[in-house]
Design a protein around this motif. Structure first.
Motif, mmCIF file in Angstrom:
data_model
loop_
_atom_site.group_PDB
_atom_site.id
_atom_site.type_symbol
_atom_site.label_atom_id
_atom_site.label_comp_id
_atom_site.label_asym_id
_atom_site.label_seq_id
_atom_site.Cartn_x
_atom_site.Cartn_y
_atom_site.Cartn_z
ATOM 1 N N VAL A 74 -9.260 0.606 14.917
ATOM 2 C CA VAL A 74 -8.903 1.299 13.675
ATOM 3 C C VAL A 74 -10.246 1.635 13.025
ATOM 4 C CG1 VAL A 74 -7.704 1.200 11.464
ATOM 5 C CG2 VAL A 74 -6.802 -0.084 13.415
ATOM 6 N N PRO A 75 -10.594 2.934 12.930
ATOM 7 C CA PRO A 75 -11.916 3.307 12.437
ATOM 8 C C PRO A 75 -12.151 2.932 10.968
ATOM 9 C CG PRO A 75 -10.548 5.254 12.676
ATOM 10 C CD PRO A 75 -9.756 4.102 13.210
ATOM 11 N N LEU A 76 -13.364 3.127 10.533
ATOM 12 C CA LEU A 76 -13.794 2.760 9.186
ATOM 13 C C LEU A 76 -12.793 3.257 8.145
ATOM 14 C CD1 LEU A 76 -16.090 1.431 7.534
ATOM 15 C CD2 LEU A 76 -17.099 3.717 7.343
ATOM 16 N N HIS A 77 -12.309 2.307 7.338
ATOM 17 C CA HIS A 77 -11.343 2.645 6.296
ATOM 18 C C HIS A 77 -11.479 1.682 5.123
ATOM 19 C CE1 HIS A 77 -9.328 -0.377 8.813
ATOM 20 N NE2 HIS A 77 -8.618 -0.714 7.739
ATOM 21 N N GLU A 78 -10.947 2.124 3.992
ATOM 22 C CA GLU A 78 -10.949 1.314 2.776
ATOM 23 C C GLU A 78 -9.513 0.960 2.419
ATOM 24 O OE1 GLU A 78 -12.056 1.591 -1.985
ATOM 25 O OE2 GLU A 78 -12.285 3.367 -0.721
ATOM 26 N N HIS A 79 -9.324 -0.301 2.077
ATOM 27 C CA HIS A 79 -8.036 -0.728 1.538
ATOM 28 C C HIS A 79 -8.069 -0.402 0.047
ATOM 29 C CE1 HIS A 79 -6.603 -2.644 5.175
ATOM 30 N NE2 HIS A 79 -7.874 -2.924 5.397
ATOM 31 N N THR A 80 -7.202 0.496 -0.386
ATOM 32 C CA THR A 80 -7.216 0.958 -1.774
ATOM 33 C C THR A 80 -6.482 0.003 -2.705
ATOM 34 O OG1 THR A 80 -5.259 2.314 -1.412
ATOM 35 C CG2 THR A 80 -7.402 3.365 -1.037
ATOM 36 N N ALA A 81 -5.777 -0.960 -2.112
ATOM 37 C CA ALA A 81 -5.074 -2.015 -2.845
ATOM 38 C C ALA A 81 -4.833 -3.144 -1.847
ATOM 39 C CB ALA A 81 -3.756 -1.499 -3.424
ATOM 40 N N LEU A 82 -4.220 -4.200 -2.304
ATOM 41 C CA LEU A 82 -3.949 -5.355 -1.456
ATOM 42 C C LEU A 82 -3.257 -4.959 -0.151
ATOM 43 C CD1 LEU A 82 -3.817 -8.496 -1.139
ATOM 44 C CD2 LEU A 82 -1.563 -8.341 -2.235
ATOM 45 N N GLY A 109 -8.054 -4.725 -2.552
ATOM 46 C CA GLY A 109 -8.427 -3.331 -2.725
ATOM 47 C C GLY A 109 -9.942 -3.240 -2.810
ATOM 48 N N GLY A 110 -10.515 -2.240 -2.148
ATOM 49 C CA GLY A 110 -11.960 -2.068 -2.116
ATOM 50 C C GLY A 110 -12.586 -2.590 -0.834
ATOM 51 N N ASN A 111 -11.867 -3.410 -0.071
ATOM 52 C CA ASN A 111 -12.377 -3.926 1.197
ATOM 53 C C ASN A 111 -12.532 -2.766 2.170
ATOM 54 O OD1 ASN A 111 -11.655 -4.908 4.122
ATOM 55 N ND2 ASN A 111 -12.454 -6.710 3.060
ATOM 56 N N LEU A 124 2.161 -7.485 11.849
ATOM 57 C CA LEU A 124 2.929 -6.887 10.765
ATOM 58 C C LEU A 124 2.019 -6.757 9.553
ATOM 59 C CD1 LEU A 124 5.838 -6.045 9.872
ATOM 60 C CD2 LEU A 124 6.032 -8.349 8.927
ATOM 61 N N SER A 125 1.895 -5.549 9.020
ATOM 62 C CA SER A 125 1.054 -5.313 7.847
ATOM 63 C C SER A 125 1.873 -4.785 6.686
ATOM 64 C CB SER A 125 -0.064 -4.309 8.159
ATOM 65 O OG SER A 125 -0.998 -4.861 9.052
ATOM 66 N N VAL A 126 1.565 -5.293 5.490
ATOM 67 C CA VAL A 126 2.203 -4.859 4.252
ATOM 68 C C VAL A 126 1.121 -4.236 3.386
ATOM 69 C CG1 VAL A 126 3.491 -5.585 2.215
ATOM 70 C CG2 VAL A 126 3.921 -6.708 4.420
ATOM 71 N N PHE A 127 1.296 -2.976 3.054
ATOM 72 C CA PHE A 127 0.316 -2.230 2.264
ATOM 73 C C PHE A 127 0.868 -1.965 0.872
ATOM 74 C CE2 PHE A 127 -0.236 -1.096 6.711
ATOM 75 C CZ PHE A 127 -1.600 -1.219 6.894
ATOM 76 N N SER A 128 0.055 -2.237 -0.151
ATOM 77 C CA SER A 128 0.449 -1.932 -1.525
ATOM 78 C C SER A 128 0.255 -0.451 -1.829
ATOM 79 C CB SER A 128 -0.372 -2.767 -2.507
ATOM 80 O OG SER A 128 -0.150 -4.135 -2.274
ATOM 81 N N ARG A 129 -0.751 0.149 -1.188
ATOM 82 C CA ARG A 129 -1.038 1.586 -1.281
ATOM 83 C C ARG A 129 -1.662 2.005 0.038
ATOM 84 N NH1 ARG A 129 -3.537 0.918 -6.648
ATOM 85 N NH2 ARG A 129 -5.520 1.216 -5.610
ATOM 86 N N PRO A 130 -1.613 3.279 0.379
ATOM 87 C CA PRO A 130 -2.205 3.738 1.641
ATOM 88 C C PRO A 130 -3.710 3.500 1.718
ATOM 89 C CG PRO A 130 -0.738 5.400 0.736
ATOM 90 C CD PRO A 130 -0.917 4.353 -0.333
ATOM 91 N N ASN A 131 -4.189 3.210 2.922
ATOM 92 C CA ASN A 131 -5.630 3.108 3.167
ATOM 93 C C ASN A 131 -6.257 4.488 3.085
ATOM 94 O OD1 ASN A 131 -5.338 0.416 3.754
ATOM 95 N ND2 ASN A 131 -5.417 0.676 5.964
#
Length: 147
Positions: A74-82, A109-111, A124-131
């Motif tokens: 999974v290439p370089l990305h930012e988690h915009t929320a938990l 978020g910010g990671n 299994l992944s749970v995203f609060s907002r899209p990466n």
């Protein structure tokens, strides 16, 4: 993918011998069962990564089952929320560590990171907002949101 593919709403709770009168929720508050085992794996934008979108909503929240082939990245990305991930099989690694079957990892978020599965992985992944992907790739649910 439509939000309802592989999904069925529970109509009425089944009565058991110990349950004589169970509450019945109105339609908008009923549980939703997702028959994930019967859903087909969908290709993602990234080589060797497949997914099953189990939940997504208009606020950007989603729950996704991922399967990564050995060596997939999974290439370089930012988690915009938990973001929260529970590992089912294999391992998922980044510069901060490795997690394997039964492990749970969460990122605030910010990671920012690159994740890879040297030997493959299912999680299994749970995203609060899209990466946000730095190469401009849309988040996994973007195609679902367009339909």
């Amino acid at each position: 993918m439509s939000r309802t593919q592989g999904v069925r709403a529970m109509n009425k709770p089944e009565k058991t011998p110990t349950q004589t009168s169970a509450p019945v929720n109105p339609p908008n508050l009923r549980s939703t069962i997702v028959a994930a085992s019967g859903m087909p794996w969908q290709a993602t934008q990234f080589a060797g990564i497949e997914m099953k979108i189990l939940y997504s909503d208009d606020e950007g929240r989603s729950t996704i089952l991922f399967k990564m082939a050995p060596g997939a990245v999974v290439p370089l990305h930012e988690h915009t929320a938990l973001e929260q991930t529970f590992m089912l099989e294999g391992s998922l690694e980044d510069a901060e560590g490795s997690c394997g079957p039964g492990d749970f990892v969460w990122r605030p978020g910010g990671n920012i990171h690159v994740a890879h599965a040297p030997n493959g992985a299912t999680f299994l992944s749970v995203f609060s907002r899209p990466n946000r992907f730095f190469d401009g790739t849309k988040f996994f649910t973007a195609a679902d949101e367009a339909s």
